[in-house]
Design an enzyme around this catalytic site. Structure first.
Site, PDB file in Angstrom:
ATOM      1  N   GLN A   1       0.845  -1.193   0.000  1.00  0.00           N
ATOM      2  CA  GLN A   1       0.000   0.000   0.000  1.00  0.00           C
ATOM      3  C   GLN A   1       0.880   1.243   0.000  1.00  0.00           C
ATOM      4  O   GLN A   1       1.269   1.749   1.046  1.00  0.00           O
ATOM      5  CB  GLN A   1      -0.951   0.017   1.195  1.00  0.00           C
ATOM      6  CG  GLN A   1      -1.918   1.173   1.075  1.00  0.00           C
ATOM      7  CD  GLN A   1      -3.099   1.067   2.005  1.00  0.00           C
ATOM      8  OE1 GLN A   1      -3.346   0.047   2.624  1.00  0.00           O
ATOM      9  NE2 GLN A   1      -3.840   2.146   2.102  1.00  0.00           N
ATOM     10  N   PHE A   2       1.173   1.742  -1.199  1.00  0.00           N
ATOM     11  CA  PHE A   2       2.067   2.889  -1.328  1.00  0.00           C
ATOM     12  C   PHE A   2       1.497   4.141  -0.686  1.00  0.00           C
ATOM     13  O   PHE A   2       2.236   5.046  -0.324  1.00  0.00           O
ATOM     14  CB  PHE A   2       2.429   3.136  -2.797  1.00  0.00           C
ATOM     15  CG  PHE A   2       1.367   3.839  -3.591  1.00  0.00           C
ATOM     16  CD1 PHE A   2       1.400   5.220  -3.736  1.00  0.00           C
ATOM     17  CD2 PHE A   2       0.332   3.139  -4.193  1.00  0.00           C
ATOM     18  CE1 PHE A   2       0.427   5.882  -4.472  1.00  0.00           C
ATOM     19  CE2 PHE A   2      -0.642   3.784  -4.920  1.00  0.00           C
ATOM     20  CZ  PHE A   2      -0.596   5.165  -5.058  1.00  0.00           C
ATOM     21  N   THR A   3       0.185   4.206  -0.489  1.00  0.00           N
ATOM     22  CA  THR A   3      -0.410   5.417   0.084  1.00  0.00           C
ATOM     23  C   THR A   3      -0.054   5.613   1.555  1.00  0.00           C
ATOM     24  O   THR A   3      -0.327   6.679   2.107  1.00  0.00           O
ATOM     25  CB  THR A   3      -1.942   5.425  -0.077  1.00  0.00           C
ATOM     26  OG1 THR A   3      -2.489   4.297   0.599  1.00  0.00           O
ATOM     27  CG2 THR A   3      -2.333   5.413  -1.547  1.00  0.00           C
TER      28      THR A   3
END
Length: 145
Positions: A78-80
């Site tokens: 989850q890059f966010t």
């Protein structure tokens, strides 16, 4: 490196209407990789996440880790999580690792989970995923190294 961990009774990740990974009781780990992260940080975070005592013992106290509880893990990239929200009304992602580096460290983290013998399921790095879970508690922690 950031792990948002959730104690779950069940969790699954679906990609293009197909289940890519699913677990019963255990940990859903949303993993974010930042620019300065490396294998040493992946090892440290993996060790910490898997040793974190957030499962109930016989007295109902959070005293057991995922292995001691007999749980499994589902790791989803989850890059966010590697976001800058200090200014404005739009998130900035400059803290995130380059995709090739993030993938390498995500794979390193999941490999380390598997090497412990804990059953480990994953999503697919970079895919558009739908994550479903039943948070047990709810119990959610943000761990960062």
């Amino acid at each position: 490196m950031i792990a948002l961990i959730q104690r779950v009774t069940q969790a699954r990740v679906t990609i293009d209407n197909e289940v890519a990974g699913a677990i019963g009781p255990g940990l859903l780990i949303l993993l974010g990789v930042e620019r300065q992260d490396d294998e040493q940080k992946a090892a440290k975070l993996c060790e910490r996440v898997l040793a974190y005592r957030i499962f109930s013992d016989e007295q109902g106290k959070m005293n057991l880790n995922v292995r001691q509880s007999g749980g499994r893990v589902l790791v989803v990239s989850q890059f966010t999580l590697a976001v800058d929200t200090d200014r404005g009304l739009r998130p900035g992602f400059s803290r995130g690792a380059a995709p090739a580096d993030a993938r390498r460290l995500y794979d390193d983290f999941t490999d380390r989970c598997r090497q412990t013998g804990i059953r480990t399921e994953t999503g697919r790095f970079g895919a558009d995923m739908q994550v479903a879970l039943v948070n047990d508690g709810p119990v959610t922690f943000w761990l960062q190294v």
